[in-house]
Design a protein around this motif. Structure first.
Motif, PDB file in Angstrom:
ATOM      1  N   THR A   1      -8.575  32.177 -27.536  1.00 54.83           N
ATOM      2  CA  THR A   1      -8.438  33.543 -28.040  1.00 54.83           C
ATOM      3  C   THR A   1      -7.441  34.369 -27.239  1.00 54.83           C
ATOM      4  O   THR A   1      -6.927  35.367 -27.703  1.00 54.83           O
ATOM      5  CB  THR A   1      -9.809  34.249 -28.038  1.00 54.83           C
ATOM      6  N   TYR A   2      -7.207  33.952 -25.997  1.00 55.42           N
ATOM      7  CA  TYR A   2      -6.232  34.688 -25.187  1.00 55.42           C
ATOM      8  C   TYR A   2      -5.470  33.719 -24.308  1.00 55.42           C
ATOM      9  O   TYR A   2      -6.063  32.955 -23.540  1.00 55.42           O
ATOM     10  CB  TYR A   2      -6.939  35.751 -24.330  1.00 55.42           C
ATOM     11  N   VAL A   3      -4.152  33.697 -24.447  1.00 56.91           N
ATOM     12  CA  VAL A   3      -3.315  32.804 -23.650  1.00 56.91           C
ATOM     13  C   VAL A   3      -2.224  33.649 -23.016  1.00 56.91           C
ATOM     14  O   VAL A   3      -1.296  34.091 -23.693  1.00 56.91           O
ATOM     15  CB  VAL A   3      -2.674  31.697 -24.516  1.00 56.91           C
ATOM     16  N   LYS A   4      -2.351  33.895 -21.720  1.00 59.87           N
ATOM     17  CA  LYS A   4      -1.363  34.745 -21.064  1.00 59.87           C
ATOM     18  C   LYS A   4      -0.206  33.899 -20.549  1.00 59.87           C
ATOM     19  O   LYS A   4      -0.406  32.980 -19.763  1.00 59.87           O
ATOM     20  CB  LYS A   4      -2.015  35.479 -19.891  1.00 59.87           C
ATOM     21  N   PRO A   5       1.010  34.181 -21.014  1.00 58.86           N
ATOM     22  CA  PRO A   5       2.156  33.398 -20.535  1.00 58.86           C
ATOM     23  C   PRO A   5       2.421  33.676 -19.058  1.00 58.86           C
ATOM     24  O   PRO A   5       1.967  34.681 -18.517  1.00 58.86           O
ATOM     25  CB  PRO A   5       3.318  33.888 -21.398  1.00 58.86           C
ATOM     26  N   LYS A   6       3.184  32.761 -18.427  1.00 56.87           N
ATOM     27  CA  LYS A   6       3.438  32.864 -16.986  1.00 56.87           C
ATOM     28  C   LYS A   6       4.526  33.873 -16.671  1.00 56.87           C
ATOM     29  O   LYS A   6       5.485  33.579 -15.985  1.00 56.87           O
ATOM     30  CB  LYS A   6       3.918  31.498 -16.474  1.00 56.87           C
ATOM     31  N   THR A   7       4.443  35.026 -17.269  1.00 57.27           N
ATOM     32  CA  THR A   7       5.439  36.045 -16.960  1.00 57.27           C
ATOM     33  C   THR A   7       4.904  37.384 -17.418  1.00 57.27           C
ATOM     34  O   THR A   7       4.036  37.448 -18.284  1.00 57.27           O
ATOM     35  CB  THR A   7       6.788  35.767 -17.673  1.00 57.27           C
ATOM     36  N   ASN A   8       5.415  38.429 -16.852  1.00 55.88           N
ATOM     37  CA  ASN A   8       5.104  39.750 -17.368  1.00 55.88           C
ATOM     38  C   ASN A   8       6.194  40.149 -18.353  1.00 55.88           C
ATOM     39  O   ASN A   8       7.186  39.457 -18.518  1.00 55.88           O
ATOM     40  CB  ASN A   8       5.031  40.765 -16.227  1.00 55.88           C
ATOM     41  N   MET A   9       6.000  41.305 -18.966  1.00 55.85           N
ATOM     42  CA  MET A   9       6.995  41.776 -19.924  1.00 55.85           C
ATOM     43  C   MET A   9       8.304  42.083 -19.187  1.00 55.85           C
ATOM     44  O   MET A   9       8.290  42.695 -18.126  1.00 55.85           O
ATOM     45  CB  MET A   9       6.448  43.037 -20.598  1.00 55.85           C
ATOM     46  N   GLN A  10       9.417  41.597 -19.755  1.00 56.91           N
ATOM     47  CA  GLN A  10      10.712  41.798 -19.114  1.00 56.91           C
ATOM     48  C   GLN A  10      11.616  42.672 -19.976  1.00 56.91           C
ATOM     49  O   GLN A  10      11.453  42.742 -21.187  1.00 56.91           O
ATOM     50  CB  GLN A  10      11.394  40.440 -18.861  1.00 56.91           C
ATOM     51  N   ARG A  11      12.561  43.304 -19.313  1.00 55.67           N
ATOM     52  CA  ARG A  11      13.506  44.174 -20.040  1.00 55.67           C
ATOM     53  C   ARG A  11      14.869  43.503 -20.225  1.00 55.67           C
ATOM     54  O   ARG A  11      15.698  43.995 -20.956  1.00 55.67           O
ATOM     55  CB  ARG A  11      13.715  45.492 -19.297  1.00 55.67           C
ATOM     56  N   THR A  12      15.111  42.413 -19.501  1.00 51.76           N
ATOM     57  CA  THR A  12      16.348  41.663 -19.750  1.00 51.76           C
ATOM     58  C   THR A  12      15.969  40.194 -19.952  1.00 51.76           C
ATOM     59  O   THR A  12      14.993  39.709 -19.368  1.00 51.76           O
ATOM     60  CB  THR A  12      17.340  41.738 -18.571  1.00 51.76           C
ATOM     61  N   TRP A  13      16.764  39.515 -20.770  1.00 53.67           N
ATOM     62  CA  TRP A  13      16.483  38.106 -21.048  1.00 53.67           C
ATOM     63  C   TRP A  13      16.569  37.266 -19.783  1.00 53.67           C
ATOM     64  O   TRP A  13      15.882  36.270 -19.632  1.00 53.67           O
ATOM     65  CB  TRP A  13      17.446  37.562 -22.105  1.00 53.67           C
ATOM     66  N   ASP A  14      17.443  37.681 -18.830  1.00 49.48           N
ATOM     67  CA  ASP A  14      17.614  36.909 -17.600  1.00 49.48           C
ATOM     68  C   ASP A  14      16.306  36.774 -16.823  1.00 49.48           C
ATOM     69  O   ASP A  14      16.098  35.806 -16.101  1.00 49.48           O
ATOM     70  CB  ASP A  14      18.664  37.580 -16.696  1.00 49.48           C
ATOM     71  N   ASP A  15      15.450  37.779 -16.988  1.00 54.75           N
ATOM     72  CA  ASP A  15      14.212  37.745 -16.231  1.00 54.75           C
ATOM     73  C   ASP A  15      13.103  36.951 -16.926  1.00 54.75           C
ATOM     74  O   ASP A  15      12.060  36.689 -16.347  1.00 54.75           O
ATOM     75  CB  ASP A  15      13.722  39.180 -15.977  1.00 54.75           C
ATOM     76  N   VAL A  16      13.331  36.612 -18.176  1.00 52.44           N
ATOM     77  CA  VAL A  16      12.343  35.808 -18.897  1.00 52.44           C
ATOM     78  C   VAL A  16      12.465  34.365 -18.395  1.00 52.44           C
ATOM     79  O   VAL A  16      13.573  33.855 -18.255  1.00 52.44           O
ATOM     80  CB  VAL A  16      12.607  35.871 -20.418  1.00 52.44           C
ATOM     81  N   PRO A  17      11.348  33.707 -18.055  1.00 50.72           N
ATOM     82  CA  PRO A  17      11.436  32.325 -17.534  1.00 50.72           C
ATOM     83  C   PRO A  17      12.238  31.426 -18.483  1.00 50.72           C
ATOM     84  O   PRO A  17      12.143  31.561 -19.701  1.00 50.72           O
ATOM     85  CB  PRO A  17       9.975  31.876 -17.467  1.00 50.72           C
ATOM     86  N   ASP A  18      12.994  30.507 -17.872  1.00 48.85           N
ATOM     87  CA  ASP A  18      13.942  29.687 -18.645  1.00 48.85           C
ATOM     88  C   ASP A  18      13.326  28.985 -19.841  1.00 48.85           C
ATOM     89  O   ASP A  18      13.894  28.979 -20.922  1.00 48.85           O
ATOM     90  CB  ASP A  18      14.581  28.636 -17.729  1.00 48.85           C
ATOM     91  N   GLU A  19      12.164  28.388 -19.614  1.00 48.87           N
ATOM     92  CA  GLU A  19      11.593  27.579 -20.683  1.00 48.87           C
ATOM     93  C   GLU A  19      11.250  28.446 -21.903  1.00 48.87           C
ATOM     94  O   GLU A  19      11.490  28.066 -23.050  1.00 48.87           O
ATOM     95  CB  GLU A  19      10.343  26.846 -20.189  1.00 48.87           C
ATOM     96  N   ILE A  20      10.714  29.631 -21.624  1.00 51.82           N
ATOM     97  CA  ILE A  20      10.377  30.542 -22.717  1.00 51.82           C
ATOM     98  C   ILE A  20      11.658  31.086 -23.354  1.00 51.82           C
ATOM     99  O   ILE A  20      11.793  31.144 -24.573  1.00 51.82           O
ATOM    100  CB  ILE A  20       9.492  31.704 -22.200  1.00 51.82           C
TER     101      ILE A  20
END
Lengths: 243, 468
Positions: free
Chosen positions: B83-102
């Motif tokens: 019911t809840y799956v938290k990804p290994k990142t917080n909300m980011q404002r630039t794509w560079d900060d989003v983990p590579d795999e995601i």
């Protein structure tokens, strides 16, 4: 040069036997006419040459340009250069006349269409056929009048430039002017390397054409072949003496 | 050139089902109990009013009955759904900060690229949380809010409280109650009075974890005289177990405002898509729904429009495409609740290889909705005789003074039309694809270009392999 040879052809429409041993030979550079009473098998012949799945060959051979095409599917026959102008062209919503013709032409030639040249030719041909240019962007045959549908068939013939054009009652239901336009289209298309097979009930469409042979088709067989005068004779006397 | 491009696009779309990222979550809950709900709320650091609401919704979920109509949902076992799956990142404002795999997933889906070329803002949700959100500065300056839902709850609690759950009440049906119990993620949009957002905003929802549910909440308020185009996209990789999507969309179109809400839904074929969408339209306001439903194993989706003010308008343009093993039960509801309200419905469905498409339209014209107009047009195309297509209209008209027309056409793909196209040298497969694309063309035209291309490619892929 021989283009189409049909030998001893037997064919059914559904379960019903329609063609019963038909023979026909058409050479390059010729215009042939097939006349005959209703139900004789004229449209069946046209459809069987293009392998309409609603009809099937029981026996006999169809050769085109020196090759037996009995086993080829409709699109493969079209790519070899056979074309049919439909008696009642299908309405296909959501596909414009231009896009349809582009797809057809690139399928036929196996090469991408040269857009500029294609558009220019299309415009010219439409003008010659007295078609409103707006038809090129309209959905294929959707809401076209009977006459516009038939002109659109001739437009396709001019664009695809086949080796053999079969016109299945293209003139039926057309007014005098439209028939003249269709004849004009045939003359624009016609040359020494291609051939035309006209299926008709009336001689009006033939007036402006140089007809080589007229065949009378009765009960699935060609019972008489003659020159252009034979068409005149049928127009006056009917088919009584051939039935 | 063109053929290569199409091939590339097709591969891109195939990737949608094939990209599976493993172990990408930092936290996950399974099942649906009070403890699970408390756990989710704690992990999300929520105020007590939110937790109370969740627990109330959970109670409702257990009280409410399963739907007694529509597709068979017995395969759905809520005790097994994550019911809840938290990804290994917080909300980011630039794509560079989003983990590579995601990020690579969203790259493959073309989202960052679309953001550069044709969007005014992007939200990207991965499993239960938004991982990226952005909006153009000009819009921020004009007071436009476009943010992830959690942040909206924290930053604009009054605005959220004023509208949240006011359009879709928790008691509406069982899966709405479920949604409110476990909702997470989603986007919040507020367009202030008189502001026109010309370039669309897009939120994209990607469900990666196998056996998981996605329960995002989208809340959009287009204030008086303002306008907005919003696009929602969704997809998931293919797994053998059941995934669940029970999102909720609440839309408010105020006086003289305009909203176009477009969806291209492309869930993988192990998805149960039990989504709820609703709009309340005020005087002179207009809602346009554009929806394409392609994926999912089972869909039950009936966007509802409540035309609450005089001259309010609704336009619905939708298409669904059901292939083997798919049961797409879609449609719409419209309530005409004021004078001179009008709605136009244009729906199409395509079914093949035993796929089932059902279109339910449910229109209620209330006594005070005098001089209202309603036009419903639905058309179905079946590509073979094992496929099914049903149209189930229900119209309740409580006033005399109404202009109403309903047309329904159900037919098989025409052999004569296929023969006609083939007689021009076009292969059988291409002929069928052309006819189907032509059938879908009115919908493509209503979509932004990139999405029209995507939809045509989806149609091509759906038709691949089915034609020998």
């Amino acid at each position: 040069m021989n283009l189409l040879t049909i030998k001893n052809l037997y064919a059914n429409a559904g379960e019903k036997e329609i063609l019963k041993g038909l023979n026909l030979e058409i050479n390059k550079g010729e215009i042939h006419v097939i006349m005959g009473p209703n139900g004789a098998g004229k449209s069946t012949l046209a459809n069987i040459i293009l392998d309409n799945p609603q009809y099937n060959v029981i026996k006999g051979n169809i050769e085109f340009d020196g090759e037996n095409i009995n086993k080829l599917k409709t699109d493969e026959r079209a790519k070899k250069g056979i074309f049919m102008s439909f008696q009642t062209p299908e309405e296909v919503p959501g596909i414009s006349v231009t896009n349809f013709l582009k797809t057809a032409q690139s399928s036929r030639t196996g090469e991408p269409v040269k857009i500029f040249k294609f558009k220019k030719e299309l415009e010219e041909n439409m003008k010659k056929l007295d078609m409103n240019p707006s038809y090129s962007t309209r959905d294929l045959n959707v809401g076209f009048s009977g006459g516009e549908k038939k002109k659109n068939e001739i437009l396709q013939m001019l664009t695809l430039n086949p080796k053999l054009a079969i016109l299945d009652e293209t003139d039926s239901g057309l007014d005098v002017d439209a028939i003249r336009t269709v004849s004009k289209g045939i003359n624009m298309y016609k040359n020494d390397d291609n051939a035309v097979l006209i299926i008709t009930h009336s001689t009006k469409i033939l007036n402006d054409l140089k007809v080589d042979k007229v065949h009378i088709l009765v009960d699935g067989k060609i019972v008489k072949t003659g020159d252009a005068n034979l068409a005149e004779q049928i127009e006056e006397e009917g088919y009584a003496k051939y039935i | 050139m063109k053929a290569d491009l199409t091939k590339y696009e097709n591969n891109k779309i195939k990737n949608i089902y094939n990209i599976k990222n493993h172990e990408n979550y930092s936290y996950k809950t399974i099942g649906l109990t009070e403890d699970v709900i408390k756990d989710i709320s704690k992990k999300k650091n929520e105020s007590s009013w939110v937790l109370e609401l969740r627990l109330m919704a959970l109670k409702k979920f257990y009280e409410l009955q399963m739907p007694t109509w529509g597709p068979d949902l017995s395969e759905l076992d809520m005790s097994q759904i994550a019911t809840y799956v938290k990804p290994k990142t917080n909300m980011q404002r630039t794509w560079d900060d989003v983990p590579d795999e995601i990020k690579s997933t969203f790259d493959a889906l073309g989202i960052p690229e679309a953001e550069k070329t044709s969007l005014a803002g992007v939200g990207a949700q991965y499993d239960s949380e938004i991982v990226y959100h952005s909006i153009k500065d000009e819009l921020v300056k004009q007071g436009v809010i476009y943010t992830d839902f959690d942040e909206a709850v924290k930053k604009y609690p009054d605005l959220v409280k004023q509208y949240f759950m006011k359009c879709v009440p928790v008691t509406d049906h069982k899966f709405v109650a479920l949604h409110y119990a476990v909702w997470s993620g989603g986007s919040f949009v507020y367009v202030p009075k008189g502001v026109n957002v010309d370039i669309p905003l897009q939120s994209y929802f990607r469900l990666n974890a196998p056996g998981a549910g996605q329960f995002e909440h989208t809340l959009i308020i287009v204030d008086e005289g303002a306008s907005l185009q919003f696009i929602e996209g969704c997809s998931a990789p293919k797994y053998n177990e059941i995934n669940l999507h029970a999102g909720c969309v609440e839309l408010f179109v105020k006086e003289n405002a305009f909203l176009r809400y477009s969806t291209i839904e492309n869930w993988s074929k192990n998805m149960m898509n039990l989504n709820t969408k609703r709009v309340i339209v005020s005087e002179n306001g207009k809602i346009e729904w554009v929806t394409g439903s392609f994926g999912s194993k089972i869909s039950m989706l009936y966007p509802m429009s409540v035309l609450n003010g005089k001259n309010a308008k609704c336009e619905f343009t939708g298409i669904s495409f059901a292939g083997r093993g798919q049961n797409l039960d879609t449609g719409l509801k419209i309530v005409h609740n004021a004078q001179n309200t009008s709605s136009v419905v244009d729906s199409k469905s395509i079914s093949k290889d035993g796929g089932v498409c059902t279109f339910r339209s449910n229109v209620l014209i209330k006594p005070k909705a005098k001089h209202s107009k309603l036009t419903v047009d639905c058309e179905s195309l079946m590509l073979d005789s094992e496929s099914r297509s049903d149209t189930i209209p229900t119209n309740t008209i409580e006033t005399d003074d109404v202009q109403y027309s309903h047309e329904a056409k159900i037919g098989k793909i025409s052999d004569e039309a296929i023969f006609y196209l083939m007689s021009r040298g076009i292969s059988e497969a291409e002929a069928k694809a052309m006819i189907v694309r032509g059938f879908a063309n009115p919908i493509s035209k209503a979509l932004p270009l990139e999405y029209a291309v995507e939809m045509n490619n989806l149609i091509n892929i759906e038709l691949e392999g089915s034609i020998g």
